[in-house]
Design a protein around this motif. Structure first.
Motif, mmCIF file in Angstrom:
data_model
loop_
_atom_site.group_PDB
_atom_site.id
_atom_site.type_symbol
_atom_site.label_atom_id
_atom_site.label_comp_id
_atom_site.label_asym_id
_atom_site.label_seq_id
_atom_site.Cartn_x
_atom_site.Cartn_y
_atom_site.Cartn_z
ATOM 1 N N SER A 93 0.850 -1.187 0.000
ATOM 2 C CA SER A 93 0.000 0.000 0.000
ATOM 3 C C SER A 93 0.892 1.246 0.000
ATOM 4 O O SER A 93 2.108 1.134 -0.210
ATOM 5 N N SER A 95 1.801 3.423 2.477
ATOM 6 C CA SER A 95 2.789 3.554 3.553
ATOM 7 C C SER A 95 3.990 2.622 3.329
ATOM 8 O O SER A 95 5.141 3.072 3.460
ATOM 9 N N THR A 172 -1.634 14.881 1.901
ATOM 10 C CA THR A 172 -2.893 14.177 2.104
ATOM 11 C C THR A 172 -4.038 15.179 2.240
ATOM 12 O O THR A 172 -5.203 14.827 2.127
ATOM 13 N N ASP A 197 5.343 11.917 -3.348
ATOM 14 C CA ASP A 197 4.273 10.983 -2.987
ATOM 15 C C ASP A 197 2.986 11.506 -3.618
ATOM 16 O O ASP A 197 2.418 12.501 -3.160
ATOM 17 N N LYS A 226 -6.826 5.611 -4.939
ATOM 18 C CA LYS A 226 -7.502 6.900 -4.713
ATOM 19 C C LYS A 226 -7.972 7.436 -6.073
ATOM 20 O O LYS A 226 -8.827 6.804 -6.685
HETATM 21 C C1 PLP Z 1 -0.082 11.285 0.609
HETATM 22 C C2 PLP Z 1 -0.318 9.907 1.139
HETATM 23 N N1 PLP Z 1 0.705 9.039 1.153
HETATM 24 C C3 PLP Z 1 0.568 7.792 1.630
HETATM 25 C C4 PLP Z 1 -0.647 7.351 2.094
HETATM 26 C C5 PLP Z 1 -0.713 5.991 2.711
HETATM 27 O O1 PLP Z 1 -1.451 5.102 2.033
HETATM 28 P P1 PLP Z 1 -1.998 3.774 2.743
HETATM 29 O O2 PLP Z 1 -3.123 4.195 3.601
HETATM 30 O O3 PLP Z 1 -2.393 2.954 1.573
HETATM 31 O O4 PLP Z 1 -0.861 3.169 3.507
HETATM 32 C C6 PLP Z 1 -1.750 8.212 2.084
HETATM 33 C C7 PLP Z 1 -3.058 7.747 2.590
HETATM 34 O O5 PLP Z 1 -4.015 8.402 2.691
HETATM 35 C C8 PLP Z 1 -1.572 9.528 1.607
HETATM 36 O O6 PLP Z 1 -2.577 10.410 1.612
#
Ligand code: PLP
Length: 416
Positions: A93, A95, A172, A197, A226
């Protein structure tokens, strides 16, 4: 779903309930979407049965002739969609994708720089309770109070002062276009790696609606679920020079066997994202976000940065005297689903902050257009002006359910 119904009626019923919820409410959490039926079929396929540690042609288990082809297709499609030298489609995912970049490019305790969480950054960009803030030395930049935007001159001065080994761009909860070129130049000046990111905006980047970081960044990470509208997953795109360390940063440094059913679904999502229809979808996401922002502005709401360039809106409710949590819970009762959120320079706590965050990826997937955003904005205002009026909230809930019935949800697979 007949097998599931027979084997486990409890879980079957919970999924059915969630399906109904997803049909009957206006989903505006900006990190969520509706995937296609094709993506869900791949996700639910027998590929979940296969172990395949390693990479195509170099696995630690036998029986990879079809899995290798699936992963190669996903990689090829990701490279071509984003114009990248190299792609790794194995991160579980977003993270883990970010953690793999840390593993690949920096060492424990190195100085890493990212947008602070209260200013819209992600936990994994150096926030103190996250691994990124605990195992590295984080320095956090913010947005300017007057504009709600990143100031690139200040960023450059800050980077020169703190000399990070890695700089993150991406957010985010940032409603404005990110200048990835400026980030790339600053990183070069201070001899830092630059990682972007694009978890939230990947669909917009793929469609050319937001500038791409690929030419400027050493590594680009993303979620696939997303705006990109794929399965829950992650991905790293990178320059050829760091391809080997990035691959090793994912496996064997961080993960074991890749989730092959997800890899297949990522490949399907990339195919869908390379169509003209997807480009139209991404453009409509932004048009809808602007229309919704305008409607909220017309009712006197204060938007961080004054509006939006992307899929996301951050409303600062300080001038309304309703905490974000009270607003989001009242809206949820009316079928208008979003999340409470810190706003930059928030004086309230993260558990009861001053803002709400909302976005248009899901409503746009249902085919809603600008005029529908007017309806949503009007109803949001009615609810937020009457958070204690249960009768009014019930009335709005009925109107919202009726409104939603005009927009079937994509990917609906489940029988009655
Ligand atoms: C900018 C950003 N990076 C990483 C992530 C992490 O993704 P995940 O929840 O799939 O680990 C998110 C999750 O909302 C995010 O907004």
């Amino acid at each position: 779903m007949s097998q599931l119904r027979n084997t486990d009626s409890e879980i079957f019923q919970l999924i059915k309930n969630e399906e109904k919820r997803q049909k009957d409410v206006v989903r505006m959490i900006p990190s969520e979407n509706y995937t296609s039926a094709a993506v869900m079929e791949a996700t639910g396929s027998i590929l979940t049965n296969k172990y395949s540690e390693g990479y195509a042609g170099k696995r630690y288990y036998e029986g990879q002739e079809f899995i290798d082809e699936v992963e190669k297709a996903a990689i090829q499609r990701a490279k071509s969609l984003f114009g990248a030298d190299h792609a790794n489609v194995q991160p579980y995912s977003g993270s883990p994708a970010n953690m793999a970049v840390y593993h690949a490019l920096v060492k424990p305790h190195d100085i890493v720089m990212g947008l602070g969480l209260p200013h819209g950054g992600h936990l994994t960009h150096g926030w103190k309770v996250n691994f990124s803030g605990r195992y590295f030395t984080p320095v956090q930049y913010g947005v300017k109070k007057e504009t709600g935007r990143i100031d690139y001159d200040e960023l450059r001065d800050f980077a020169k002062k703190v000399k990070p080994k890695l700089i993150w761009a991406g957010a985010t909860a940032y409603p404005r276009e990110i200048d990835f070129q400026a980030f790339g130049e600053i990183a070069k000046e201070v001899k830092a790696y630059f990682a972007a990111d694009i978890a939230h905006i990947a669909g917009l980047v793929a469609a050319g609606v937001h500038q791409s970081p690929v030419p400027h960044a050493d590594a680009v990470t993303t979620t696939t679920h997303k705006t990109l509208r794929g399965p829950r997953g992650g991905m790293i795109l990178c320059k050829e020079e760091v391809a080997d360390v990035i691959d090793k940063g994912v496996f064997p440094s961080l993960q074991g066997g890749p989730h092959n059913h997800t890899t297949a679904a990522i490949a399907v999502a990339m195919k869908e994202a390379s169509t003209p229809e997807f480009v139209e979808y991404a453009k409509q996401i932004v048009k809808n976000a602007k229309a919704l922002a305008d409607e909220l502005l017309s009712h006197g709401y204060d938007l961080v940065s004054g509006g939006t360039d992307n899929h996301l809106i951050l409303v600062d409710l300080s001038n309304r005297d309703i905490p974000g949590k009270v607003a989001s819970q009242a809206l949820d009762r009316a079928g208008l689903v979003l999340n409470y959120n810190m706003v930059p320079f928030d004086t309230r706590s993260p558990f009861n902050p001053s803002g709400i965050r909302l976005g248009t990826p899901s409503v746009t997937s249902r085919g809603m257009k600008e005029e529908d955003m007017k309806f949503i904005g009007t109803k949001m205002n009615e609810v937020m002006s009457n958070v204690d009026n249960d009768d009014l909230i019930s009335k709005v809930k009925n109107e919202v359910t009726e409104f939603c019935s005009k927009f079937p949800i994509p990917g609906l697979l489940l029988g009655e």
